[in-house]
Design an enzyme around this catalytic site. Structure first.
Site, PDB file in Angstrom:
ATOM      1  CG  ASN A  23      -6.895  -0.604   1.621  1.00  0.00           C
ATOM      2  OD1 ASN A  23      -5.838  -0.311   0.608  1.00  0.00           O
ATOM      3  ND2 ASN A  23      -6.287  -1.109   2.716  1.00  0.00           N
ATOM      4  CB  CYS A  52      -0.999   0.190   1.273  1.00  0.00           C
ATOM      5  SG  CYS A  52      -1.886  -1.202   1.285  1.00  0.00           S
ATOM      6  CG  HIS A  70      -3.006   3.225   1.954  1.00  0.00           C
ATOM      7  ND1 HIS A  70      -3.620   2.975   0.912  1.00  0.00           N
ATOM      8  CD2 HIS A  70      -3.240   2.218   2.845  1.00  0.00           C
ATOM      9  CE1 HIS A  70      -4.167   1.596   0.962  1.00  0.00           C
ATOM     10  NE2 HIS A  70      -3.738   1.265   1.976  1.00  0.00           N
TER      11      HIS A  70
HETATM   12  O1  UT7 Z   1      -3.454  -1.076   3.778  1.00  0.00           O
HETATM   13  C1  UT7 Z   1      -3.217  -1.045   5.151  1.00  0.00           C
HETATM   14  C2  UT7 Z   1      -4.115  -2.361   5.422  1.00  0.00           C
HETATM   15  N1  UT7 Z   1      -5.093  -2.605   6.434  1.00  0.00           N
HETATM   16  C3  UT7 Z   1      -5.626  -1.726   7.232  1.00  0.00           C
HETATM   17  O2  UT7 Z   1      -5.177  -0.585   7.280  1.00  0.00           O
HETATM   18  C4  UT7 Z   1      -6.520  -1.823   8.223  1.00  0.00           C
HETATM   19  C5  UT7 Z   1      -6.337  -1.610   9.456  1.00  0.00           C
HETATM   20  N2  UT7 Z   1      -7.114  -2.057  10.670  1.00  0.00           N
HETATM   21  C6  UT7 Z   1      -8.434  -1.770  10.775  1.00  0.00           C
HETATM   22  O3  UT7 Z   1      -8.777  -0.999   9.923  1.00  0.00           O
HETATM   23  C7  UT7 Z   1      -9.311  -2.297  11.714  1.00  0.00           C
HETATM   24  O4  UT7 Z   1      -8.257  -2.892  12.740  1.00  0.00           O
HETATM   25  C8  UT7 Z   1     -10.422  -3.422  11.148  1.00  0.00           C
HETATM   26  C9  UT7 Z   1     -11.421  -2.490  10.446  1.00  0.00           C
HETATM   27  C10 UT7 Z   1      -9.620  -4.227  10.517  1.00  0.00           C
HETATM   28  C11 UT7 Z   1     -11.110  -4.196  12.478  1.00  0.00           C
HETATM   29  O5  UT7 Z   1     -11.717  -3.127  13.340  1.00  0.00           O
HETATM   30  P1  UT7 Z   1     -11.337  -3.373  14.718  1.00  0.00           P
HETATM   31  O6  UT7 Z   1     -12.211  -1.949  15.566  1.00  0.00           O
HETATM   32  O7  UT7 Z   1      -9.973  -3.401  14.964  1.00  0.00           O
HETATM   33  O8  UT7 Z   1     -12.094  -4.542  15.186  1.00  0.00           O
HETATM   34  P2  UT7 Z   1     -11.526  -5.969  15.743  1.00  0.00           P
HETATM   35  O9  UT7 Z   1     -10.711  -6.562  14.780  1.00  0.00           O
HETATM   36  O10 UT7 Z   1     -11.034  -5.710  17.126  1.00  0.00           O
HETATM   37  O11 UT7 Z   1     -12.897  -6.756  15.659  1.00  0.00           O
HETATM   38  C12 UT7 Z   1     -13.881  -6.375  16.632  1.00  0.00           C
HETATM   39  C13 UT7 Z   1     -14.985  -7.499  16.325  1.00  0.00           C
HETATM   40  C14 UT7 Z   1     -14.401  -8.867  16.508  1.00  0.00           C
HETATM   41  O12 UT7 Z   1     -15.589  -9.684  17.053  1.00  0.00           O
HETATM   42  P3  UT7 Z   1     -15.335 -10.029  19.003  1.00  0.00           P
HETATM   43  O13 UT7 Z   1     -13.918 -10.841  18.834  1.00  0.00           O
HETATM   44  O14 UT7 Z   1     -15.012  -8.698  19.525  1.00  0.00           O
HETATM   45  O15 UT7 Z   1     -16.292 -11.062  19.219  1.00  0.00           O
HETATM   46  C15 UT7 Z   1     -14.318  -9.311  15.311  1.00  0.00           C
HETATM   47  O16 UT7 Z   1     -14.750 -10.674  15.223  1.00  0.00           O
HETATM   48  O17 UT7 Z   1     -15.616  -7.474  14.983  1.00  0.00           O
HETATM   49  C16 UT7 Z   1     -15.593  -8.714  14.551  1.00  0.00           C
HETATM   50  N3  UT7 Z   1     -15.436  -8.525  13.036  1.00  0.00           N
HETATM   51  C17 UT7 Z   1     -16.447  -8.396  12.485  1.00  0.00           C
HETATM   52  N4  UT7 Z   1     -17.951  -8.134  12.691  1.00  0.00           N
HETATM   53  C18 UT7 Z   1     -18.826  -7.795  11.463  1.00  0.00           C
HETATM   54  C19 UT7 Z   1     -14.212  -8.473  12.507  1.00  0.00           C
HETATM   55  N5  UT7 Z   1     -14.677  -8.104  11.001  1.00  0.00           N
HETATM   56  C20 UT7 Z   1     -15.968  -8.098  10.884  1.00  0.00           C
HETATM   57  C21 UT7 Z   1     -17.042  -7.724   9.929  1.00  0.00           C
HETATM   58  N6  UT7 Z   1     -18.399  -7.604  10.240  1.00  0.00           N
HETATM   59  N7  UT7 Z   1     -16.613  -7.657   8.673  1.00  0.00           N
END
Ligand code: UT7
Length: 319
Positions: A276, A113, A246
């Site tokens: 993204n 990225c 980005h």
């Molecule tokens: O180009 C660079 C590449 N990537 C990035 O920049 C991504 C950087 N990271 C992020 O944007 C965020 O960390 C995410 C959007 C990926 C995730 O957000 P978060 O606030 O960090 O959520 P999390 O991973 O802590 O997940 C919270 C909950 C989890 O459930 P539990 O364990 O609390 O029950 C996940 O299983 O949300 C759940 N979850 C979802 N729920 C519904 C994860 N993905 C999804 C989804 N829909 N798509």
């Protein structure tokens, strides 16, 4: 002194739009969760017949048209991509052939990225060193091909697309300064840890990510690289007209602008409708805002990449 300047921008998005609603029919997710956690509403997904070089070709044609430059006048092509058409030759060579030209240097940059910023800095250096006069710098991706569509943690985040700029030698900047960094020890937080060997996939062909770790590191290094490039360019952060980080997650973008003390209306956000698009995200966002008449000649624009590697970097340009 020779400088380089962006003299035309272009972009291309494959026509198929996939909304959060559509994804939530196949995955245990919801429009509300995706919008709240990422700001993403939809993404464009390429047809199986379209490769990165096809998206790059359309974006390049538009950038060349905008610049009033013929493909035959280009003496350097750099394509930033992590989803190349082939293992080899490079997507840049395939793009060169599709543009109907030959002879000029053509290479790919693999910095995930951060790829577009790495490619822009490379082209800028080559122009300043008189190895090129007119460069086509492209970010093109079909990330939909490396997603596990059953993994809700990653499948909802990415999209396909391409953006391009023509960078030309001139007597005024242009690209004031660029900074590039990497930390290979962070390979485990974002990768596609696979390869092809003996006709088989070894490892995994799908993107794997520790979202929270990526988030924290992204916010930190975007802030650091913004300050570093502003100092290198001798331009104060408050004098920047537009910030184009980005486009990964609207929360990362807003946190970056806030840390830099830049008002929200100087932050370019396209992640809501592009998702993204990895190396394509910055040139796609740049072209959208140029064509909308928001980014205008004379504006100071900071372009920032961050992603797998871990890699990050920034360029400060006057349009
Ligand atoms: O180009 C660079 C590449 N990537 C990035 O920049 C991504 C950087 N990271 C992020 O944007 C965020 O960390 C995410 C959007 C990926 C995730 O957000 P978060 O606030 O960090 O959520 P999390 O991973 O802590 O997940 C919270 C909950 C989890 O459930 P539990 O364990 O609390 O029950 C996940 O299983 O949300 C759940 N979850 C979802 N729920 C519904 C994860 N993905 C999804 C989804 N829909 N798509």
């Amino acid at each position: 002194m020779i400088h380089s300047r962006i003299v035309g921008t272009g972009s291309f998005l494959p026509p198929r739009v996939v909304t959060n609603e559509e994804l939530s029919k196949k995955l245990d997710t919801s429009d509300a969760w995706i919008q709240e956690r990422t700001g993403i509403k939809q993404r464009h997904i390429a047809d199986p017949s379209q490769a990165s070089s096809d998206l790059a070709l359309e974006a390049s044609r538009r950038a060349l048209d905008a610049a009033g430059v013929k493909a035959s006048d280009i003496d350097l092509i750099i394509v930033a991509t992590s989803t190349p058409d082939f293992i080899f030759p490079s997507t840049a060579c395939l793009l060169q052939a599709k543009l109907g030209v030959k002879g000029c240097a053509a290479l790919d940059v693999q910095a995930v990225c951060s790829g577009f910023v790495y490619a822009l800095a490379t082209a800028d250096s080559m122009i300043k060193n008189q190895m090129a006069k007119k460069a086509l710098v492209v970010g093109a991706e079909v990330f939909s091909r490396i997603l596990d569509w059953n993994d809700r943690g990653t499948a909802v985040l990415f999209g396909d697309g391409a953006g391009a700029v023509v960078l030309a030698a001139g007597d005024k900047p242009g690209v004031h300064a660029s900074v590039l960094h990497a930390d290979g020890s962070q390979v485990g937080i974002l990768s596609v840890p696979g390869n092809v060997c003996g006709g088989k996939i070894i490892g995994s062909p799908f993107l794997q990510m520790q979202g929270k770790e990526v988030f924290k590191l992204a916010v930190k290094v975007l802030d650091e690289s913004a300050r570093e490039v502003a100092t290198a360019a001798g331009i104060r952060l408050e004098d920047i007209d537009w910030l184009i980080p980005h486009q990964a997650n609207v929360r990362i973008l807003e946190a970056t602008a806030k840390r830099m003390g830049l008002p929200r209306d100087r932050l370019v956000v396209t992640v809501d409708h592009h998702a993204n698009t990895s190396a394509a995200s910055v040139p796609l966002a740049l072209d959208e805002f140029v064509r909308a008449g928001k980014i205008r000649p004379g504006h100071k624009v900071m372009l920032q990449g961050v992603g797998g590697g871990f890699t990050w970097g920034a360029s400060l340009v006057t349009m």
